[in-house]
Motif scaffolding. Sequence first.
Motif, PDB file in Angstrom:
ATOM      1  N   TYR A 130       6.855  18.291  29.155  1.00 15.14           N
ATOM      2  CA  TYR A 130       8.156  18.826  29.567  1.00 15.14           C
ATOM      3  C   TYR A 130       8.911  17.786  30.375  1.00 15.14           C
ATOM      4  CZ  TYR A 130       5.654  23.052  28.354  1.00 15.14           C
ATOM      5  OH  TYR A 130       4.905  23.981  27.691  1.00 15.14           O
ATOM      6  N   GLY A 131       8.167  17.118  31.265  1.00 10.60           N
ATOM      7  CA  GLY A 131       8.755  16.063  32.082  1.00 10.60           C
ATOM      8  C   GLY A 131       9.248  14.911  31.218  1.00 10.60           C
ATOM      9  N   ILE A 132       8.436  14.538  30.217  1.00 13.07           N
ATOM     10  CA  ILE A 132       8.834  13.440  29.324  1.00 13.07           C
ATOM     11  C   ILE A 132      10.121  13.786  28.608  1.00 13.07           C
ATOM     12  CG2 ILE A 132       8.192  12.184  27.228  1.00 13.07           C
ATOM     13  CD1 ILE A 132       5.293  12.343  28.163  1.00 13.07           C
ATOM     14  N   LEU A 133      10.199  15.024  28.099  1.00 19.68           N
ATOM     15  CA  LEU A 133      11.400  15.458  27.375  1.00 19.68           C
ATOM     16  C   LEU A 133      12.623  15.417  28.299  1.00 19.68           C
ATOM     17  CD1 LEU A 133      12.872  16.708  24.987  1.00 19.68           C
ATOM     18  CD2 LEU A 133      12.050  18.938  25.705  1.00 19.68           C
ATOM     19  N   TRP A 134      12.449  15.929  29.507  1.00 16.32           N
ATOM     20  CA  TRP A 134      13.594  16.108  30.406  1.00 16.32           C
ATOM     21  C   TRP A 134      13.965  14.821  31.144  1.00 16.32           C
ATOM     22  CZ3 TRP A 134      17.669  18.748  30.935  1.00 16.32           C
ATOM     23  CH2 TRP A 134      18.315  18.861  32.154  1.00 16.32           C
ATOM     24  N   ILE A 149      13.261  11.305  27.576  1.00 13.58           N
ATOM     25  CA  ILE A 149      13.966  11.371  26.292  1.00 13.58           C
ATOM     26  C   ILE A 149      15.437  11.741  26.470  1.00 13.58           C
ATOM     27  CG2 ILE A 149      14.054  12.562  24.065  1.00 13.58           C
ATOM     28  CD1 ILE A 149      11.774  10.601  24.320  1.00 13.58           C
ATOM     29  N   THR A 150      15.709  12.796  27.239  1.00 11.23           N
ATOM     30  CA  THR A 150      17.096  13.248  27.370  1.00 11.23           C
ATOM     31  C   THR A 150      18.004  12.158  27.938  1.00 11.23           C
ATOM     32  OG1 THR A 150      16.231  15.476  27.635  1.00 11.23           O
ATOM     33  CG2 THR A 150      18.549  15.144  28.173  1.00 11.23           C
ATOM     34  N   PRO A 151      17.618  11.516  29.076  1.00 12.43           N
ATOM     35  CA  PRO A 151      18.512  10.452  29.578  1.00 12.43           C
ATOM     36  C   PRO A 151      18.680   9.296  28.582  1.00 12.43           C
ATOM     37  CG  PRO A 151      16.852  11.009  31.220  1.00 12.43           C
ATOM     38  CD  PRO A 151      16.475  11.726  29.987  1.00 12.43           C
ATOM     39  N   LEU A 152      17.614   8.959  27.862  1.00 13.03           N
ATOM     40  CA  LEU A 152      17.725   7.831  26.932  1.00 13.03           C
ATOM     41  C   LEU A 152      18.546   8.184  25.690  1.00 13.03           C
ATOM     42  CD1 LEU A 152      14.167   6.263  27.125  1.00 13.03           C
ATOM     43  CD2 LEU A 152      16.316   5.239  27.856  1.00 13.03           C
ATOM     44  N   SER A 153      18.732   9.485  25.450  1.00 15.92           N
ATOM     45  CA  SER A 153      19.522   9.892  24.276  1.00 15.92           C
ATOM     46  C   SER A 153      20.974  10.154  24.643  1.00 15.92           C
ATOM     47  CB  SER A 153      18.956  11.166  23.658  1.00 15.92           C
ATOM     48  OG  SER A 153      17.578  11.135  23.613  1.00 15.92           O
ATOM     49  N   THR A 154      21.376   9.786  25.855  1.00 22.28           N
ATOM     50  CA  THR A 154      22.722  10.148  26.320  1.00 22.28           C
ATOM     51  C   THR A 154      23.806   9.823  25.295  1.00 22.28           C
ATOM     52  OG1 THR A 154      21.933   9.611  28.506  1.00 22.28           O
ATOM     53  CG2 THR A 154      24.282  10.001  28.279  1.00 22.28           C
ATOM     54  N   THR A 155      23.738   8.631  24.715  1.00 33.39           N
ATOM     55  CA  THR A 155      24.784   8.237  23.766  1.00 33.39           C
ATOM     56  C   THR A 155      24.865   9.237  22.607  1.00 33.39           C
ATOM     57  OG1 THR A 155      23.988   6.034  24.247  1.00 33.39           O
ATOM     58  CG2 THR A 155      25.705   6.223  22.597  1.00 33.39           C
ATOM     59  N   GLY A 156      23.710   9.561  22.038  1.00 33.32           N
ATOM     60  CA  GLY A 156      23.686  10.522  20.939  1.00 33.32           C
ATOM     61  C   GLY A 156      24.160  11.888  21.384  1.00 33.32           C
TER      62      GLY A 156
END
Lengths: 278, 297
Positions: free
Chosen positions: A180-184, A187-194
Amino acid sequence: MKKGSFFSRSIVRIPLIIWSLAVLYPIFWMVLGAFKSNAEIYANPWGLPESFSFGNFVDAWSNYNIDSSVFNSFIVTGLGATLTLAMAIPTSYALERMRFRGNRLLFTLYISAMMIPMVLGWIPLFFLLMQLNLLDNIFGLSIVYAISQLPFSIFVLTSFMATIPKSLEEAAAIDGMSPYGILWKIITPLSTTGIITVTIMNMIQFWNEYFMALIFLQSEGNYTLALAIDYISNETQYTNAWGTLFASLVIAIIPVIVLYAIFQRRIVKGMTEGAIKG
Amino acid sequence: MVQSKRQRNLFLAFCLVPTFLLFSVFTLYPLFNGLYYSFFQWSGASSLAEFVGFDNYRRLFSDEIIPRTILHDYFLVVTKVFGIMILSTFFAVALTQMKIKEAPFYRIVFFFPNIMSVVVIGILWMFIYNPSLGLINSGLEFIGLESWQRPWLGSEDWALPSLVLPSVWAGIGLFMLMLMGGISNISKSYYEAAEIDGATEWQQFWKVTLPLIWPQIKISILYIIITTLNGSFIIVQVMTKGGPNNSTHVMGSYLYEQAFVKYNFGYGATIGVMILVLSLITVFVMQFLMRREKVEY
């Protein structure tokens, strides 16, 4: 080299300029019409206004419920876009990064929903919303909107997440971070552009949407902007209040112009990539 | 990794189940339910739904308006495919090959209508077509062609063709950009080689550019077909509501009228099934017709 010679370039410019005029002139003229009085529109529909007046905007805003429909449109757009992200981010992550049985099948199911005509589903959806007390309700419409853009959002987000290096997640997992931590937090911050691309596309879609709103909303107080404008347009056949109609069109188009001015490249990229799913 | 299998499955469920549940309830269930409704006669009150077997389908085949709606839909598909593809290919080639300084300006302008609401586009064009005030009739008067003036959207013969122009107007930009993406991937060396072999620009277009952007052209055509069959009713609803005298009804707008204006929900669902079947068949047939060996030089 013959290519790009002055002569041939000039010839090619003619259709380009004509098409630019065909696109821009009606839009400029719509904006100008919003500032003209009705008498002026009749006397000189395609010329410049003699004096700029905001009377049409005031009329649209206060006499035609544009104020409440702008509010409704903002709610539907914001809530719809948020819900889409809440549903699409976890699913995209699982589909892109985790192996489980039926992964391909589920992905194909979501993606093929982009090509299925939803008109058939709208009749049962109408009664479903009625049973859930979500008919004629902007929150119900937000949910329907969010799900309608889910396939497109999953499509863009999965292809975006595929570019994030796996080593980051592995390192975080070794440090004891929960999935859950990895996702939040990773992954989420690194996908900001998308995420931004998807959100802008969805917001434009929801702000502009007309047909589902026509079916699922009924009372004037709940109208979104598209419905309110359509209503004014139908009235105009009898009242001939063209100026008011143009003013409401301008109100509808301003947020889109602003988004386009800021995010032009992203919008173009999002739309062309969204179309290349075929 | 240090997580147990159970934790992993729990996380997987957290990611997938809520979304899939909502998707099933609001997308999958209505689609299948629509299929089910098509076998009922139903005016909306839940107690009065009556199973009628294939009656709605028999009605579909004997309804005189249905063939016209299908014809109108395919008229829009064909005219839009040709109108959009010819213009956007021309613009894409011009903007990528001709070294035009102000190319970014054209890109930005041509694309803009793609993000306008269909309602705004429809109303704008209703005014352009307005018989007394509109741009088209005033323009015809200005160049002395009064005899060509028409009540465009009010004429049974001209209303449907009049709907093509706004759709092309609004669609060009997206497809132009898709094709430009394809053209910019073509290596300059092919053109140089063609030049040395003495190929004219016209030959270069047919022998180099077109075969190499065929994948983009194919996707564009399929995309126009899908969006037209699944969405042409929106502009119809805004601009003409299917009139005058059903001359612009397409399948989707007829469904809307039957289901949500006349409350024949069962029959409406039957029309929906027809739209689904026809658009799937069309896409498969077109995919078959446009298959072509991948060209590599």
